[in-house]
Design an enzyme around this catalytic site. Structure first.
Site, PDB file in Angstrom:
ATOM      1  CB  ALA A  66      -0.867  -0.023   1.241  1.00 39.26           C
ATOM      2  N   GLY A 112       0.410  -4.937   0.893  1.00 40.39           N
ATOM      3  CA  GLY A 112      -0.769  -4.999   0.023  1.00 40.39           C
ATOM      4  C   GLY A 112      -0.496  -5.705  -1.298  1.00 40.39           C
ATOM      5  CD  GLU A 115      -2.532  -7.351   3.050  1.00 39.32           C
ATOM      6  OE1 GLU A 115      -2.162  -6.215   2.670  1.00 39.32           O
ATOM      7  OE2 GLU A 115      -3.146  -7.553   4.103  1.00 39.32           O
ATOM      8  CD  GLU A 135       1.467  -5.397   5.807  1.00 45.06           C
ATOM      9  OE1 GLU A 135       2.241  -6.347   6.068  1.00 45.06           O
ATOM     10  OE2 GLU A 135       0.776  -5.360   4.775  1.00 45.06           O
TER      11      GLU A 135
HETATM   12  N1  COA Z   1       4.601   3.112  -0.553  1.00 46.51           N
HETATM   13  C1  COA Z   1       5.011   4.259  -1.121  1.00 46.51           C
HETATM   14  N2  COA Z   1       6.116   4.376  -1.851  1.00 46.51           N
HETATM   15  C2  COA Z   1       6.865   3.279  -2.024  1.00 46.51           C
HETATM   16  C3  COA Z   1       6.518   2.035  -1.473  1.00 46.51           C
HETATM   17  C4  COA Z   1       5.321   1.972  -0.706  1.00 46.51           C
HETATM   18  N3  COA Z   1       4.887   0.837  -0.168  1.00 46.51           N
HETATM   19  N4  COA Z   1       7.456   1.131  -1.797  1.00 46.51           N
HETATM   20  C5  COA Z   1       8.367   1.772  -2.542  1.00 46.51           C
HETATM   21  N5  COA Z   1       8.020   3.069  -2.676  1.00 46.51           N
HETATM   22  C6  COA Z   1       8.736   4.137  -3.419  1.00 46.51           C
HETATM   23  C7  COA Z   1       9.930   4.646  -2.643  1.00 46.51           C
HETATM   24  O1  COA Z   1       9.522   5.612  -1.689  1.00 46.51           O
HETATM   25  C8  COA Z   1      10.768   5.226  -3.751  1.00 46.51           C
HETATM   26  O2  COA Z   1      10.200   6.468  -4.143  1.00 46.51           O
HETATM   27  P1  COA Z   1      11.160   7.761  -4.376  1.00 46.51           P
HETATM   28  O3  COA Z   1      12.084   7.340  -5.482  1.00 46.51           O
HETATM   29  O4  COA Z   1      10.199   8.835  -4.760  1.00 46.51           O
HETATM   30  O5  COA Z   1      11.862   7.980  -3.086  1.00 46.51           O
HETATM   31  C9  COA Z   1      10.519   4.266  -4.909  1.00 46.51           C
HETATM   32  O6  COA Z   1       9.299   3.594  -4.600  1.00 46.51           O
HETATM   33  C10 COA Z   1      11.608   3.215  -5.070  1.00 46.51           C
HETATM   34  O7  COA Z   1      11.764   2.520  -3.841  1.00 46.51           O
HETATM   35  P2  COA Z   1      13.158   2.367  -3.067  1.00 46.51           P
HETATM   36  O8  COA Z   1      12.853   2.147  -1.616  1.00 46.51           O
HETATM   37  O9  COA Z   1      14.064   3.485  -3.420  1.00 46.51           O
HETATM   38  O10 COA Z   1      13.701   1.032  -3.732  1.00 46.51           O
HETATM   39  P3  COA Z   1      14.725  -0.007  -3.090  1.00 46.51           P
HETATM   40  O11 COA Z   1      15.132  -0.919  -4.189  1.00 46.51           O
HETATM   41  O12 COA Z   1      15.785   0.688  -2.332  1.00 46.51           O
HETATM   42  O13 COA Z   1      13.856  -0.855  -2.017  1.00 46.51           O
HETATM   43  C11 COA Z   1      11.929  -2.028  -1.223  1.00 46.51           C
HETATM   44  C12 COA Z   1      12.819  -1.681  -2.450  1.00 46.51           C
HETATM   45  C13 COA Z   1      10.704  -2.779  -1.767  1.00 46.51           C
HETATM   46  C14 COA Z   1      12.691  -2.965  -0.259  1.00 46.51           C
HETATM   47  C15 COA Z   1      11.495  -0.752  -0.483  1.00 46.51           C
HETATM   48  O14 COA Z   1      10.957   0.166  -1.441  1.00 46.51           O
HETATM   49  C16 COA Z   1      10.475  -0.941   0.597  1.00 46.51           C
HETATM   50  O15 COA Z   1      10.802  -1.424   1.674  1.00 46.51           O
HETATM   51  N6  COA Z   1       9.199  -0.520   0.343  1.00 46.51           N
HETATM   52  C17 COA Z   1       8.159  -0.555   1.323  1.00 46.51           C
HETATM   53  C18 COA Z   1       7.666  -1.969   1.529  1.00 46.51           C
HETATM   54  C19 COA Z   1       6.590  -2.014   2.591  1.00 46.51           C
HETATM   55  O16 COA Z   1       6.806  -1.805   3.763  1.00 46.51           O
HETATM   56  N7  COA Z   1       5.362  -2.324   2.150  1.00 46.51           N
HETATM   57  C20 COA Z   1       4.247  -2.505   3.023  1.00 46.51           C
HETATM   58  C21 COA Z   1       3.429  -1.283   3.082  1.00 46.51           C
HETATM   59  S1  COA Z   1       2.074  -1.481   4.208  1.00 46.51           S
END
Ligand code: COA
Length: 260
Positions: A66, A112, A115, A135
């Protein structure tokens, strides 16, 4: 229908819905959830669609969760509404879809994203996929059905561990857990998923819709799945597909189901 955050295209009776926000790793914001609902509804009503494949654009993510930026300052009430609306519009809608929905998990499927993949009827992953429900690392719990569907798919102990550690598993571990049915290379993922969709489409779409309802009844509170199965089984006898399927067998030819 015109969409901003997703793509939807239908070819050979397969509708492929692609979440298309690669710069945000296809994170699900409110608009994307609404668009996905609309695209699924369109596919439900279209006689051109027999199977739906859901996937993410780019080579990195199916859906990274999400959109965290949207709910960071939500109140208790807003949080509850977010989960309720999302489940109704998308996650339950997909789980109860009358046509087969296959998730082609092409990278990160987190929160999400996992999910959504779990709401689909089954999953195929590319070997770069990483799956998890992180989460609790954000101080919240899965709210789009994850606490229910993950234990249904992998068992309670594994789900507890995955949710409590907020860790990710790779595609092979997901295969071993039964969370995904097959693992392919990223290049072969869509072709392989299309092949499985092709096998499904040879069968009666009416009987498949009945099977989906009967299988899902096993996981619904207050439903007796065996009774639902008996009713759905009986209903099949009134369909043109049943008449064609049995007739074709007796005449030693391939069935040509009218889908009624
Ligand atoms: N919500 C909003 N933005 C998200 C996102 C999310 N769940 N997941 C990734 N993004 C965005 C990042 O903020 C970043 O945006 P920016 O370039 O404007 O800063 C872009 O997507 C790329 O992500 P980034 O974190 O730079 O990539 P990465 O390769 O370093 O890491 C992940 C990849 C998937 C490990 C990391 O993005 C992450 O942990 N995301 C969140 C996962 C999460 O907790 N999801 C559950 C949500 S309830």
């Amino acid at each position: 229908m015109k969409f901003q955050n997703i793509l939807s295209e239908t070819e050979n009776s397969i509708t492929t819905i692609t979440i298309n926000r690669p710069s945000k790793l296809n994170a699900l914001n409110r608009e994307t959830i609404q668009e996905l609902h609309d695209a699924f509804e369109e596919a439900e009503n279209s006689s051109d669609t027999k199977v739906v494949i859901i996937t993410g654009s780019g080579e990195k993510a199916f859906v990274a969760g999400a959109d965290i930026s949207e709910f960071a300052d939500f109140s208790v009430e807003e949080g509850g509404n977010l989960a309720a609306k999302g489940q109704e519009l998308l996650f339950d809608f997909v789980a109860n879809f009358s046509k087969p929905v296959i998730a082609a998990v092409n990278g990160f499927a987190l929160g999400g994203g996992l999910e959504l993949a779990m709401a689909a009827h089954f999953r195929i992953a590319s070997d770069n996929a990483k799956m998890g429900l992180p989460e609790v690392s954000l101080g919240v719990i899965p709210g789009y059905g994850g606490t229910q569907r993950l234990p249904q798919l992998v068992g309670k102990g594994r789900a507890m561990e995955m949710i409590m550690t907020a860790g990710m598993i790779d595609a092979n571990q997901a295969l071993q857990y039964g969370l995904v049915n097959h693992v392919t290379t990223l290049e072969e993922l869509i072709e392989f998923t299309n092949k499985i969709a092709g096998k499904i489409m040879k069968n009666s779409s009416v009987a498949i819709a009945s099977a989906i309802r009967a299988i899902n009844a096993n996981f619904e509170d207050g439903e007796n799945g065996f009774e639902v199965e008996i009713e759905e089984f009986g209903n099949c006898f009134g369909t043109e597909d049943f008449k064609e399927g049995t007739q074709a067998f007796l005449e030693k030819r391939k069935a040509d189901f009218p889908g009624r």
